[in-house]
Design a protein around this motif. Structure first.
Motif, PDB file in Angstrom:
ATOM      1  N   PRO A  32      67.610  41.450  17.198  1.00 44.71           N
ATOM      2  CA  PRO A  32      66.923  41.956  18.161  1.00 44.71           C
ATOM      3  C   PRO A  32      65.454  41.516  18.526  1.00 44.71           C
ATOM      4  N   SER A  33      65.125  41.004  19.925  1.00 46.34           N
ATOM      5  CA  SER A  33      64.105  40.404  20.376  1.00 46.34           C
ATOM      6  C   SER A  33      62.944  41.474  19.838  1.00 46.34           C
ATOM      7  N   ARG A  34      62.944  42.795  20.043  1.00 52.41           N
ATOM      8  CA  ARG A  34      61.905  43.418  19.545  1.00 52.41           C
ATOM      9  C   ARG A  34      61.581  43.577  18.194  1.00 52.41           C
ATOM     10  N   THR A  35      62.716  43.300  17.089  1.00 53.51           N
ATOM     11  CA  THR A  35      62.305  43.294  15.854  1.00 53.51           C
ATOM     12  C   THR A  35      61.688  41.979  15.541  1.00 53.51           C
ATOM     13  N   VAL A  36      62.034  40.858  16.120  1.00 56.75           N
ATOM     14  CA  VAL A  36      61.402  39.753  15.862  1.00 56.75           C
ATOM     15  C   VAL A  36      59.837  39.624  16.410  1.00 56.75           C
ATOM     16  N   ALA A  37      59.730  40.373  17.468  1.00 60.97           N
ATOM     17  CA  ALA A  37      58.203  40.505  17.945  1.00 60.97           C
ATOM     18  C   ALA A  37      57.370  41.188  16.852  1.00 60.97           C
ATOM     19  N   GLU A  38      58.151  42.294  16.348  1.00 60.63           N
ATOM     20  CA  GLU A  38      57.344  43.245  15.565  1.00 60.63           C
ATOM     21  C   GLU A  38      57.063  42.207  14.218  1.00 60.63           C
ATOM     22  N   ARG A  39      57.826  41.434  13.761  1.00 59.86           N
ATOM     23  CA  ARG A  39      57.470  40.804  12.695  1.00 59.86           C
ATOM     24  C   ARG A  39      56.141  39.901  12.880  1.00 59.86           C
ATOM     25  N   TYR A  40      55.761  39.691  14.126  1.00 58.07           N
ATOM     26  CA  TYR A  40      54.454  38.638  14.101  1.00 58.07           C
ATOM     27  C   TYR A  40      53.407  39.342  14.903  1.00 58.07           C
TER      28      TYR A  40
END
Length: 111
Positions: A67-75
């Motif tokens: 999910p895009s939110r998960t990817v966003a939280e990684r960075y």
């Protein structure tokens, strides 16, 4: 002496032909070996390329499944940028509704 020179010339010519034949044979064997090595090298290269492409495709699939939110939280900072963008979008929608003469978003009630 003439006979000896004639025999020596014949002997040296025979040696030259023999050495030439051996060199020609060696070059032929080496060129065949080189070509088969190239073919094997191409096969290895194709195999390596196929393996690398499959690994790349697996990585792409893994990223797309996340999910895009998960990817966003990684960075660091990306999640904040996503939230800021979402807030800007909501603000624009609110301004358009108000400009069109509708009730303000805060006053809307769902019954």
């Amino acid at each position: 002496m003439k006979e000896f020179m004639k025999k020596a010339k014949t002997f040296l010519a025979g040696i030259a032909v023999g050495v030439g034949t051996i060199l020609l044979l060696a070059l032929t064997v080496l060129s065949k070996k080189g070509r088969s090595g190239e073919i094997r090298g191409e096969e290895k290269s194709d195999e390596f390329t196929a393996r690398a492409e499959s690994k790349r495709q697996e990585a792409v699939d893994a990223v797309r499944a996340t999910p895009s939110r998960t990817v966003a939280e990684r960075y660091e900072g990306v999640g904040d940028a996503v939230d800021a963008g979402r807030n800007r979008f909501a603000s624009r929608v609110k301004n358009r509704i108000l400009a069109a003469g509708g009730r303000s978003v805060d006053e809307q009630h769902t019954d």
